[in-house]
Enzyme design. Structure first.
Site, PDB file in Angstrom:
ATOM      1  N   GLU A  30      55.420  33.292  39.598  1.00 34.36           N
ATOM      2  CA  GLU A  30      56.307  34.417  39.266  1.00 34.36           C
ATOM      3  C   GLU A  30      57.732  34.127  39.747  1.00 34.36           C
ATOM      4  O   GLU A  30      58.546  35.048  39.860  1.00 34.36           O
ATOM      5  CB  GLU A  30      55.771  35.718  39.880  1.00 34.36           C
ATOM      6  N   ASP A  89      54.767  47.470  42.896  1.00 31.78           N
ATOM      7  CA  ASP A  89      53.741  47.769  41.887  1.00 31.78           C
ATOM      8  C   ASP A  89      53.752  49.261  41.555  1.00 31.78           C
ATOM      9  O   ASP A  89      53.587  50.107  42.437  1.00 31.78           O
ATOM     10  CB  ASP A  89      52.356  47.363  42.396  1.00 31.78           C
ATOM     11  N   ASP A 138      44.876  36.769  44.362  1.00 31.29           N
ATOM     12  CA  ASP A 138      45.805  36.420  45.439  1.00 31.29           C
ATOM     13  C   ASP A 138      45.057  36.274  46.754  1.00 31.29           C
ATOM     14  O   ASP A 138      45.314  35.369  47.544  1.00 31.29           O
ATOM     15  CB  ASP A 138      46.886  37.508  45.591  1.00 31.29           C
ATOM     16  N   ASN A 181      42.450  31.149  37.083  1.00 33.03           N
ATOM     17  CA  ASN A 181      41.277  31.875  36.616  1.00 33.03           C
ATOM     18  C   ASN A 181      40.858  31.230  35.285  1.00 33.03           C
ATOM     19  O   ASN A 181      41.454  30.237  34.847  1.00 33.03           O
ATOM     20  CB  ASN A 181      41.533  33.385  36.512  1.00 33.03           C
ATOM     21  N   ASP A 202      39.318  48.334  42.723  1.00 30.47           N
ATOM     22  CA  ASP A 202      40.552  47.835  42.105  1.00 30.47           C
ATOM     23  C   ASP A 202      40.593  46.316  42.268  1.00 30.47           C
ATOM     24  O   ASP A 202      40.611  45.819  43.393  1.00 30.47           O
ATOM     25  CB  ASP A 202      41.760  48.498  42.802  1.00 30.47           C
TER      26      ASP A 202
HETATM   27  O1  RIB Z   1      48.220  39.548  41.434  1.00 29.41           O
HETATM   28  C1  RIB Z   1      48.550  40.909  41.491  1.00 29.41           C
HETATM   29  C2  RIB Z   1      50.029  41.064  41.407  1.00 29.41           C
HETATM   30  O2  RIB Z   1      50.462  40.624  40.142  1.00 29.41           O
HETATM   31  C3  RIB Z   1      50.508  42.471  41.511  1.00 29.41           C
HETATM   32  O3  RIB Z   1      50.730  42.868  42.851  1.00 29.41           O
HETATM   33  C4  RIB Z   1      51.748  42.477  40.639  1.00 29.41           C
HETATM   34  O4  RIB Z   1      52.922  42.654  41.363  1.00 29.41           O
HETATM   35  C5  RIB Z   1      51.736  41.138  39.911  1.00 29.41           C
HETATM   36  O5  RIB Z   1      52.606  40.250  40.501  1.00 29.41           O
END
Ligand code: RIB
Length: 339
Positions: free
Chosen positions: A158, A30, A273, A202, A267
């Site tokens: 992802e 990130d 997650d 979400n 943040d």
């Molecule tokens: O959900 C947050 C994540 O989304 C981040 O860490 C970024 O890498 C994206 O995958």
């Protein structure tokens, strides 16, 4: 069937305090940029902070589950580069087994550009090596064994859909709880929808998956019902400051779970997650779904009080304390943006 029953019986003998969780998903570096506001199109803006932090929805969930006391293995792919080594080291330090994270010589590690501005975030992901994880990788004997022996399996989007489908199918057939975090939103093949025990979209992801608006409470409930009908599983929708909506089954009554109060929001990256991982851990320990969602709301409320997706993941004792103290109903349990 007998085989399945034997496996399920074996699963019950697992240590409930340290359930076995397998995460199939992404690892991203990130690149976090902080500013008072997001730049407009065509504008160059000076930022106020920059951080390089290990992230990725899969890795974030793996690290969170480990901090909450689970025994965690991660299946994924990174590049054979510095970012890849840093990301797997970060997981290893937290006790996550990364022996099933593939190193790709020909593709760089995944990365995410994250803008933090005005208490919100925007994320652009370059999949890199995450995009090379295929169904054939999931079908490797060691991965199949891990998935079959897991109490719960966490999957996000992802990685390529065929890898997600294969993982969900193997895990579900073996009787594991499959928590599918459908982020980022994508059109899901029926096999993946049907392979999920619980979906954790979400509000925006729910709208995309159900093909229905989710603006008010009635629309939200109707969309959750539609998605539950398509999946056959439960739907837990994360709603940021509004908590979460739990629908245990098609035709059931949605139950609102309020947000927890853990301190000022710093943040929200990774809050979704954290919610999915904590939900999976609680379910694997035997909690009922609404109770697991309350636990997950406490974990996510703590996660948003610190910078960074992985940096924010709470320790088990912190979540236990907040959970025991009860929910008060005014902090952000999970990021509505899906991050
Ligand atoms: O959900 C947050 C994540 O989304 C981040 O860490 C970024 O890498 C994206 O995958």
């Amino acid at each position: 069937m007998e085989e399945k029953k034997r496996k399920q019986a074996g699963r019950k003998e697992h240590d409930k305090a340290a359930p076995t969780i397998v995460v199939v998903g992404s690892l991203n570096m990130d690149i976090v940029m902080e500013s008072a506001r997001a730049p407009e199109q065509g504008e160059t803006l000076l930022g106020s902070g920059m951080h390089l932090l290990p992230g990725g929805k899969g890795a974030n969930q793996a690290l969170c589950a480990a901090r909450l006391g689970a025994t965690v293995s991660m299946i994924g792919a990174v590049g054979d580069d510095g970012f890849g080594a840093e990301m797997t080291d970060a997981l290893e330090r937290e006790g996550v087994d990364v022996s099933r994270v593939l190193r790709r010589a020909e593709t760089p590690s995944g990365a995410a550009s994250i803008w933090l501005a005005g208490g919100d975030n925007r994320i652009l992901v370059y999949p890199g090596a995450n995009g090379t994880l295929g169904a054939e990788d999931i079908a490797a004997p060691e991965n199949v064994r891990l998935l079959q022996e897991a109490d719960a399996v966490l999957i996000q989007l992802e990685i390529p859909l065929d890898a997600a489908v294969r993982a969900a199918t193997i895990a579900r057939e073996a009787g594991a709880i499959v928590v599918l975090n459908p982020a980022p939103a994508a059109e899901l093949p029926e096999a993946l929808l049907r392979g999920a025990s619980v979906l954790t979209p979400n509000r925006g992801e729910l709208a995309a998956l159900a093909g229905a608006p989710t603006d008010g409470d009635a629309q939200l409930a109707a969309a959750a019902r539609k998605l539950a009908a398509a999946s056959g599983g439960a739907v837990v929708t994360t709603l940021g400051e509004a908590g979460a909506l739990v629908l245990e089954r098609q035709g059931g009554t949605p139950e609102a779970v309020p947000a927890a109060q853990a301190g000022p929001v710093v943040d929200t990256t990774g809050a979704g997650d954290c919610f999915s991982a904590a939900l999976a851990v609680a379910l694997a320990r035997g909690s009922a779904l609404p109770e697991a969602a309350r636990y997950a709301a406490c974990a996510a409320a703590l996660a948003v009080t610190r910078l960074g997706a992985q940096g924010g993941m709470p320790a088990e004792a912190e979540v236990d304390r907040l959970y025991s103290a009860g929910l008060s109903g005014s902090a952000s349990p999970a990021d509505e943006s899906g991050a």
